[in-house]
Design a protein around this motif. Structure first.
Motif, short mmCIF file in Angstrom:
data_model
loop_
_atom_site.label_atom_id
_atom_site.label_comp_id
_atom_site.label_asym_id
_atom_site.label_seq_id
_atom_site.Cartn_x
_atom_site.Cartn_y
_atom_site.Cartn_z
N SER A 8 0.83 -1.21 0.00
CA SER A 8 0.00 0.00 0.00
C SER A 8 0.86 1.26 0.00
O SER A 8 0.58 2.22 -0.72
CB SER A 8 -0.92 -0.02 1.22
OG SER A 8 -1.65 1.17 1.30
N CYS A 9 1.94 1.24 0.79
CA CYS A 9 2.83 2.40 0.85
C CYS A 9 3.51 2.62 -0.50
O CYS A 9 3.62 3.75 -0.99
CB CYS A 9 3.86 2.18 1.95
SG CYS A 9 5.00 3.55 2.16
N SER A 14 4.14 5.55 -5.62
CA SER A 14 4.10 5.48 -7.08
C SER A 14 3.09 6.47 -7.65
O SER A 14 3.38 7.17 -8.64
CB SER A 14 3.75 4.06 -7.52
OG SER A 14 3.61 3.98 -8.92
N ASN A 15 1.92 6.55 -7.04
CA ASN A 15 0.90 7.49 -7.53
C ASN A 15 1.37 8.93 -7.38
O ASN A 15 1.13 9.78 -8.24
CB ASN A 15 -0.40 7.28 -6.77
CG ASN A 15 -1.02 5.94 -7.06
OD1 ASN A 15 -0.77 5.34 -8.12
ND2 ASN A 15 -1.83 5.43 -6.14
N THR A 16 2.07 9.20 -6.28
CA THR A 16 2.58 10.57 -6.08
C THR A 16 3.63 10.93 -7.12
O THR A 16 3.59 12.03 -7.71
CB THR A 16 3.18 10.69 -4.67
OG1 THR A 16 2.19 10.31 -3.70
CG2 THR A 16 3.63 12.10 -4.39
N LEU A 17 4.56 10.01 -7.39
CA LEU A 17 5.57 10.26 -8.42
C LEU A 17 4.94 10.43 -9.79
O LEU A 17 5.37 11.27 -10.60
CB LEU A 17 6.58 9.10 -8.44
CG LEU A 17 7.55 9.03 -7.25
CD1 LEU A 17 8.37 7.75 -7.34
CD2 LEU A 17 8.46 10.24 -7.23
N ILE A 27 12.23 16.12 -14.93
CA ILE A 27 12.82 16.20 -13.58
C ILE A 27 12.60 14.90 -12.83
O ILE A 27 13.54 14.33 -12.25
CB ILE A 27 12.21 17.38 -12.82
CG1 ILE A 27 12.55 18.71 -13.52
CG2 ILE A 27 12.69 17.40 -11.38
CD1 ILE A 27 11.91 19.92 -12.90
N VAL A 28 11.37 14.41 -12.85
CA VAL A 28 11.06 13.18 -12.12
C VAL A 28 11.77 11.99 -12.75
O VAL A 28 12.36 11.15 -12.05
CB VAL A 28 9.53 12.96 -12.07
CG1 VAL A 28 9.21 11.64 -11.39
CG2 VAL A 28 8.85 14.10 -11.35
N LEU A 29 11.76 11.90 -14.09
CA LEU A 29 12.42 10.77 -14.75
C LEU A 29 13.93 10.80 -14.52
O LEU A 29 14.56 9.75 -14.32
CB LEU A 29 12.11 10.79 -16.24
CG LEU A 29 10.65 10.48 -16.61
CD1 LEU A 29 10.41 10.69 -18.10
CD2 LEU A 29 10.30 9.04 -16.24
#
Length: 1604
Positions: A8-9, A14-17, A27-29
């Motif tokens: 769950s964490c 993952s959803n936040t990223l 930037i994220v990649l």
């Protein structure tokens, strides 16, 4: 962290990223790239999650990624994908990332993937998988690279040795080929239009050779599935000449694979693709392979199919597609093969063949047009065979396909339809449903029926089948062997008929006369009406029959069309609104019979109706229907015979009575109702038929009505009699009005009552057949109903009502008290319900007995036995449902009893019987009682009329019984109790003609409280109870308060704490809100409450009740206190607890204590009146009058919660208790001093104490201790303990000394309270008894000794009260008062002048009054005078010199040394106090007296005629001497009056004479005690000082004084 929490964490991260990456992709990649670049698969186990997140971001933002970032990501993905230690999960995610990147950066990815290929090395497995994935997902981007990829891959493919890599390469080639075919099929979407099939021919040919020859031929047992899948696609890309050459070998090669693994989807799918190519090319070599192909494919289809296995199912579908491909070109060959297989007796072979036929008929209708007749003729021989369900299923599906394609004509179609109808009626074995689970291809009986029904609906919907089905299907309606299929048949016929009606405006009218197989209209109506009786049987055939009746209405009879169009839809809708479980069967049958009766009335054709009765009589014998349907058939026949007035019905009656199965209750009921219906028109014929049946041989061979237990039982005989009894009952019910009363009393009722009278012959009802008992009860019910309906028209007196009621009670009492096996209770109570409505005279005792019998037989039934009750065969009975019916019937009976007397008295009669059940210890009994109560109250409210109903006089008792149950642990009981209260209050408000809207808010609170009862939290539960009690207290009328409380008292000792608490809460609320209205019932409330409170087992409830009494005391303090004082406090814990509860609340404690104080004070004020009573001691009032309030105060003061009130009332309490502490003690002062006792050791003498006076004294002392302790005066208590003051106060002779110590302690430690205490005591000091004045005088006297008395400004009042008390007759009081007056010289010497005159007057009056015979008192008087003379000025003393001298003179010769000594001291101080110098050596005395001799003997001879010298009988009151002076006083008074008349004179007393006398007296007293000599010497010195004119040294020693 658990695994689930970890996942769950990770998902949240993952959803936040992903969210951040959609806004800032690079930037994220880049951050993710940097994170993974420094990690490995071991150090970063979350790498798969990061790569997956990156893939999601790339898919959403691919256009925003720069070339540089893309190159980094591609390199990273390849690195993670090809790392040796990487897990397959991570490799798969990395491959997905590359596939997502390929939509924009395919060149870079392909170049990187092909590096190993170009170098001649074997590539990584996931590189090949990535290429495969890219070709599948990105077809139009990948196909332009496939030629180069294939060219580079072919050399490597030859070197492959690893099995996994071989399989991967085969799958890749298959995917490449599939992508090429897709690209070529949609070339307009491709980027390169020059790409054609021929572009890949060289590479495809080489690949085909490698796959087919190397992989398939050399190693056919391994990895052939990916290979054969690839060959299916690769073969489509082969050049035509190559394909023609390889096609036969390829087909044979694929067929050989069936020998290794039969039915694999990939093999069959590839074969289908190859066959499509072959038929499209019309390959000449295909014919040579037909037989091989047919047999192989046929075997595949005949194999068992596991429907749960998708691959097997797909393989089976692919095999059918192969047949379709072949049949499209080689139709005759395929049909010949299949029809030949139908002749095979193997059921599985025929089932498979039929499956292929169905598929071909549905998919190749045009190609098989010429084969229709052959196919139908081939199917017919299969129909009669005893085939398997699978085979029948396939036949049904083939028939459906043929019907839809127009294969069936009337000649052959009827056979097919009959097959379907026959299968719809096939028996089903529901006991063995496990067949389908073990063999998924098997067809159960239920499934076959459902399939055939579906096929029937499908062919009915086919227009081409209309000629076959209409009116052919009508023949199956009346054939009983097709009853199970009747629902389907009716629906099909109705559908066809509606379609025909829509197509043509003409009415449907089957040719009944032309076709003998068609049923007649009467037969159709009888049959359809009969099957509608049980509408949900057979899949809902009732609704289907009704729909068919509606469309056939004109065919049955033209006159009924309008009425049926109106009534039949409502009947059908009624069935839709209900279900088989919820449908009320009796009500439904009544609706049908009413509909049928109206139909017959509409037809109004006796000939037609007579034929209908004939058809129904035929169905009685020929229709093997269930008992319920047969019973309905009897009722329907009775309805028809009722309509035929001119027909002789004896034959029909005989047929019904002889055909009925008497052991079936439904049939008995049905034929009885039919007989009753017949009696409406043919009463005499029906009565004769019954008598004939009763006298027939068939019934004579059975037992007589009065068979004895010794006879052999004949169950059938009893059941036949039951039928006969029921027939009589229904005859009574349906008899014409003009015949009913006479025939019931003369024929019907005697026949029924004879069975009850059998008990008088020794037959017990328990030994009778149950059916007969039930029939007797039902017959009585029907008779009562008949009489009741007649009574409502013409009132009459039914004399046998009581007899029938007693019979019903006997039947109820005969039932087992704890078991419910039969409906005897329910039916007997139902009979009583009708009987009680017959208005005849009956006593209240009979009614109460009836109610009690019914309640005992119903409420006591144990629920556990009701749920687990079983019959003799072990089958569970419908006992819960029967019990519900019994309870409903009981409630209806009670409602009717209530209706006969719709008053509060009538309600009370029933409620009295319910009371014991409402408070039962068993939950189920309370639930039943409360449920019944609620229903009765609802009924009472519905039937309530203000003008016709008297006042609800038992309102209070009803609420008092129900309120505790609101808190019952059983939630249903509590909720029903609240509902009952709601209704009761509504009734009361209606009776008061109150607008309910005004109390709507209050009543709504009860509804809300009902919902809150679900929450058993203690605080919420308490609030709910308070809410309920608040509504009750507000709505309850004044005259019901007492009844409510007295009923509540019974609920205080309830078995449940919650219920007891609820009663206490209501009691408390009533006391709080309406307590002032209970002033006239206080005594009764306290008296009645005394016993229940002692039985309460819960302390919390006791405390609440006591608190309620305290609240009542707030409203009526005087009444409550006066009532409580009538009880013996000391021996009654109940009263003690009440007093303590009154002290726990400040306001109540204040009022109660004040009232108790007033009570005690009133007794003090009435002391003088009581003293005048001749029958009592003048100083002792009744002990009990003071004991009760004193003990009550003790209980309250000792309660810790009363501290604040005690402090507030401390002065009043202290003063009152101080007054009463020595009550009833007759204390006396001794007249003489006891020898050898010091002055300080003087004691009083007292009479013995009575028990009551002792209790008061001890209690008062204890209370004083508690009082002082409660009021924060512990130092006073400590002082008294150390000084022994408390013990002295309880000692009669030392009581005053204890009081003196108490006063000393109060002055020292509680001075601020003294002014109020003194004021309180001073108010009563003159009115209290002597014993109480002793205490007050002692207390006042000691207070005067302290200087604080002046500071507190209480000296005046103390002096005043002590002076007034001197007039009292008690010598003890006088003694203490004199002492107290003398103490003021110590406490307030500076104010002595203020009090000198009254004190000196009082002292001289005491000395002169004649009390001088009491040495102790006189000594205290002389001592007081001595103290005063010592402090007073000469001017103050001068007016009193003569009076003082006259008073002390008698004591110069007193026998007591101390008295004589003190007299001389007074004389000396008197001489010193006169500081005025005389002239001529004479003492100038401003008096009216003559010369006075010092010696008392000079007055012995003086006599006054009207005075007596006997002092033993003189009154002790000094006032007496003002009017009756003694001889000495009289002489003084006479001389004074004489000289006063002459005027004031200065009397000269020769100093020398006085001195010589004193000297002589001194010499005479020389032998007396030392104190007397000292006193005498002191007096002489004082006189000498006056003579000489200078004072002597006051500090001289005693010896010097004596010498002087």
């Amino acid at each position: 962290m658990t695994e689930e929490e970890d996942e769950s964490c990770q998902q949240k991260i993952s959803n936040t990223l992903h969210t951040l990456g959609c806004h800032h992709p690079e930037i994220v990649l880049s951050a993710c790239h940097d994170y993974l670049s420094y990690k490995s698969t071991q150090t970063a186990p979350q790498g798969a999650v990061v790569l997956e997140t990156m893939t999601r971001i790339i898919k959403d933002t691919l256009d925003q990624i720069s070339q540089a970032v893309a190159q980094q990501l591609i390199s990273l993905a390849v690195l993670w994908m090809t790392t040796s230690e990487a897990k397959s999960e991570i490799q798969e995610v990395a491959s997905n990332l590359l596939a997502a990147m390929s939509f924009r950066f395919i060149n870079e990815i392909v170049q990187l993937m092909m590096e190993n290929f170009r170098q001649g090395h074997l590539p990584h497995v996931y590189k090949v998988k990535t290429l495969t994935k890219m070709s599948t997902e990105n077809v139009y981007g990948m196909v332009p690279f496939l030629k180069a990829i294939l060219t580079t891959m072919i050399p490597v493919l030859i070197k492959v040795r690893e099995d996994e890599l071989k399989s991967v390469f085969a799958s890749a080639i298959g995917s490449f080929s599939k992508s090429i075919l897709i690209y070529l099929g949609n070339s307009e979407k491709g980027a390169d239009p020059t790409i054609t099939k021929e572009s890949f021919s060289p590479e495809i040919s080489i690949v085909y050779s490698l796959l087919f020859k190397v992989l398939l031929e050399k190693e056919p047992s391994k990895f052939y599935i990916p290979t054969v899948e690839a060959l299916g696609y690769v073969s489509n890309l082969l050049p035509k000449d190559k394909l023609e050459e390889e096609l036969p070998k390829l087909i044979l090669g694929i067929l050989t694979l069936y020998e290794k693994q039969v039915g694999h989807f990939s093999i069959t799918e590839s074969l289908c693709r190859v066959l499509e190519l072959a038929t499209e090319m019309r390959h000449v070599g295909l014919k040579t392979l037909m037989d091989n192909l047919f047999n192989s494919l046929h075997r595949q289809i005949c194999q068992s199919v596991d429907l749960n296995n998708q691959l097997v199912t797909k393989s089976h579908t692919a095999a059918l597609c192969c047949f379709t491909v072949l049949a499209s070109t080689y139709t005759d060959s395929v049909v010949n093969f299949l029809l030949g297989k139908l002749e095979n007796f193997d059921q599985q072979t025929r089932a498979g063949t039929l499956n292929v036929l169905r598929h071909l008929i549905s998919s190749l209708s045009s190609q098989l047009e010429g084969q229709k007749t052959r196919i139908v003729d081939a199917i017919k021989p299969i129909l009669p065979d005893k085939s398997s369900n699978m085979e029948k299923k396939q036949v049904a599906q083939v028939i459906c396909a043929m019907a839809q394609q127009g294969y069936l004509q009337p000649e052959g179609g009827e056979v097919m339809v009959e097959f379907l109808v026959r299968q719809c009626t096939a028996p089903t074995d529901s006991r063995n449903p496990a067949t389908a689970s073990h063999h998924t291809d098997q067809v159960t009986d239920e499934a076959l029926v459902a399939i055939c029904e579906t096929v029937m609906f499908m062919i009915t919907d086919t227009v081409k089948m209309e000629a076959v089905l209409w009116p052919f299907l009508l023949g199956y309606v009346t054939k009983t062997q097709y009853t199970k299929a009747l629902t389907t048949i009716c629906n099909c016929i109705a559908h066809i008929a509606r379609r025909k009606l829509q197509a043509s405006s003409e009415r449907l009218l089957p040719a009944y006369e032309e076709d003998a197989n068609l049923p007649k209209a009467q037969a159709l109506l009888a049959r359809l009406l009969l099957v509608s009786c049980c509408p949900y049987q057979g899949g809902g055939r009732g609704a289907a029959a009704l729909r068919l009746m509606q469309v056939l209405s004109f065919s049955i009879h033209p006159a009924i069309v309008p009425e049926w169009e109106e009534q039949l839809p409502s009947l059908a809708d009624y069935l839709l609104e209900n279900s088989e479980a919820s449908l009320p069967q009796q009500e439904w049958e009544e609706k049908l019979l009413l509909f049928f009766s109206r139909t017959l009335n509409t037809i109004d054709d006796e000939e037609w109706t007579s034929k209908l009765s004939d058809e129904m009589c035929k169905q009685i014998d020929t229709n093997p229907c269930c008992p319920q349907e047969k019973a309905f058939l009897y009722k329907s026949l009775g309805t028809v015979l009722h309509q035929v007035s001119s027909k002789d019905i004896k034959e029909e009656l005989r047929q019904m009575l002889q055909s009925v199965q008497h052991s079936q209750s439904a049939e008995r009921e049905g034929v009885a109702i039919a007989i009753g219906l017949c009696a409406m028109t043919h009463f005499d014929d029906t009565l004769g038929g019954l008598e004939e049946f009763a006298q027939s041989n068939r019934l004579k061979n059975m037992n007589t009505f009065f068979d004895t237990p010794q006879d052999k039982p004949n169950v059938n005989g009893d059941k036949a009699k039951s039928t006969l009894v029921l027939c009589y009952g229904n005859m009574a019910l349906y008899a014409p009005q003009e015949l009913a009363l006479s025939r019931i009393e003369t024929h019907i009722l005697p026949a029924v009552i004879n069975h009850f009278n059998a008990c008088r012959q020794g037959i017990k009802f328990e030994s009778r057949d149950l059916t007969l008992k039930l029939s007797l009860i039902k017959a009585v019910t029907l008779i009562a109903r008949a009489l009741l309906s007649r009574h409502q028209i013409i009132p009459f007196n039914f004399s046998r009502k009581g007899e029938l009621l007693r019979h019903m009670q006997q039947l109820i009492e005969a039932e087992p008290p704890d078991l419910l096996h039969t409906p005897v209770r329910q039916l007997a109570m139902k009979a009583c319900t009708y009987l009680v409505q017959l208005h005849t005279e009956s006593s209240q005792a009979d009614t109460s007995q009836l109610i009690q019998t019914c309640l005992m037989s119903t409420f006591g039934l144990v629920p556990s036995k009701l749920e687990k009750d079983e019959d003799m065969d072990g089958n569970t009975k419908q006992t819960p449902a029967l019990f519900g019916q019994t309870m409903t019937t009981l409630q209806e009976l009670l409602k009717q009893v209530l209706l006969q007397d719709l008053t509060s008295e009538g309600l009370q009669v029933i409620f009295t019987q319910l009371e014991e059940w409402i408070v039962s210890r068993k939950d189920y009994e309370r639930e039943r009682a409360l449920g019944t109560t609620l229903e009765l109250l609802k009924y009472y409210l519905e039937a309530f009329y203000v003008n016709s109903v008297a006042s609800l006089k038992n309102l209070g008792s009803l609420i008092g019984q129900l309120m505790p149950r609101c808190a019952d642990p059983s939630l249903p009981v509590g909720q029903m109790a609240v509902d009952s209260l709601y209704i009761i209050l509504t009734i009361q408000l209606l009776y008061e003609s109150t607008n309910l809207d005004q109390h709507n808010e209050d009543l709504e609170l009860l509804k809300a409280a009902k919902e809150q009862l679900v929450n058993r939290n203690s605080s919420i539960f308490f609030q709910t109870c308070c809410q309920i009690t608040g509504v009750i207290s507000k709505c309850l009328p004044h005259d019901q308060l007492g009844n409510l409380l007295f009923t509540l008292f019974k609920g205080l000792d309830d078995q449940y704490l919650s219920c007891s608490s609820a009663a206490a809460i209501l009691m408390k609320t009533i006391m709080k809100r309406r307590g002032s209205e209970l002033w006239d019932q206080v005594s009764e409330i306290l008296d009645v409450l005394r016993v229940p409170l002692q039985r309460v087992p819960y302390e919390a409830v006791k405390l609440s009740v006591l608190r309620s009494i305290a609240i009542l005391a707030l409203h009526n303090p005087a009444t409550v206190v006066s009532c409580l004082l009538t009880y013996p406090v000391i021996s009654d814990k109940y009263i003690s607890d009440i007093w303590r509860s009154l002290a726990e609340e400040r306001q109540c404690a204040l009022l109660t204590m004040t009232e108790l104080l007033e009570t005690l004070n009133r007794q003090l004020c009435s002391g003088e009146k009581k003293a005048c009573s001749k029958s009592e001691s003048p100083t002792q009032p009744s002990a009990l009058e003071s004991l009760a309030p004193v003990c009550a105060l003790y209980e309250m003061i000792t309660t810790p919660e009363s501290e604040e009130t005690v402090i507030k009332l401390f002065p009043q309490l202290f003063s009152t208790l101080l007054i009463h502490h020595c009550s009833f003690v007759n204390v006396r002062l001794p007249k003489i001093f006891v020898p050898h006792h010091d002055l300080k050791q003087r004691e009083f003498s007292a009479e013995p104490q009575t028990p009551s006076s002792r209790d008061v004294c001890v209690n008062c002392v204890d209370m004083l201790i508690k009082l002082l302790d409660q009021s924060n005066h512990q130092q006073v208590v400590h002082f008294m303990v150390e000084a022994g003051g408390w013990d002295q106060m309880m000692d009669l002779c030392k009581s005053h000394r204890g009081v003196i110590l108490l006063a000393k302690a109060m002055v020292q430690y509680a001075a601020p309270s003294l002014p109020v205490i003194v004021a309180q005591l001073s108010f009563f000091i003159l009115t209290v008894q002597d014993c109480q004045k002793v205490t007050m005088a002692a207390f006042f006297g000691e207070l005067l000794k302290s200087p604080l008395a002046s500071q507190l400004q209480i000296t005046d009042i103390l002096m005043n009260r002590l002076l007034r008390c001197l007039l009292h007759t008690s010598s003890v009081v006088q003694f203490l008062c004199v002492r107290g007056l003398g103490n003021v010289t110590s406490g307030a010497p500076y104010g002595i002048e203020k009090y000198s005159r009254p004190v000196l007057c009082a002292m001289t009056a005491l000395m002169i009054s004649g009390e001088n015979d009491n040495e102790v008192l006189m000594f205290e008087v002389l001592l007081c005078l001595s103290k005063y003379l010592e402090h007073l000025r000469a001017n103050t003393i001068r007016p009193f010199i003569l009076r003082i001298f006259t008073g002390i003179q008698p004591f110069f010769d007193a026998k007591c040394d101390k008295v004589r000594a003190e007299a001389f001291c007074v004389l000396g101080k008197l001489a010193r106090g006169t500081s005025i110098r005389p002239r001529g050596n004479i003492c100038s005395l401003s008096t009216g007296t003559s010369y006075i001799n010092v010696r008392a003997r000079d007055y012995k001879d003086v006599s006054i005629t009207h005075a007596t010298t006997d002092t033993t009988h003189r009154p002790s009151n000094p006032l007496y001497y003002l009017h009756h002076p003694g001889p000495k006083t009289s002489a003084l008074l006479q001389e004074g009056r004489r000289q006063s008349s002459e005027g004031p004179q200065t009397v000269a007393l020769p100093t020398q004479h006085l001195t010589s006398n004193l000297s002589t007296l001194s010499l005479q007293e020389s032998k007396s005690v030392h104190s007397v000599r000292l006193a005498l010497t002191s007096s002489i010195i004082g006189i000498c000082e006056e003579i000489l004119g200078f004072p002597t040294n006051g500090n001289e020693s005693e010896a010097n004084k004596q010498q002087t």
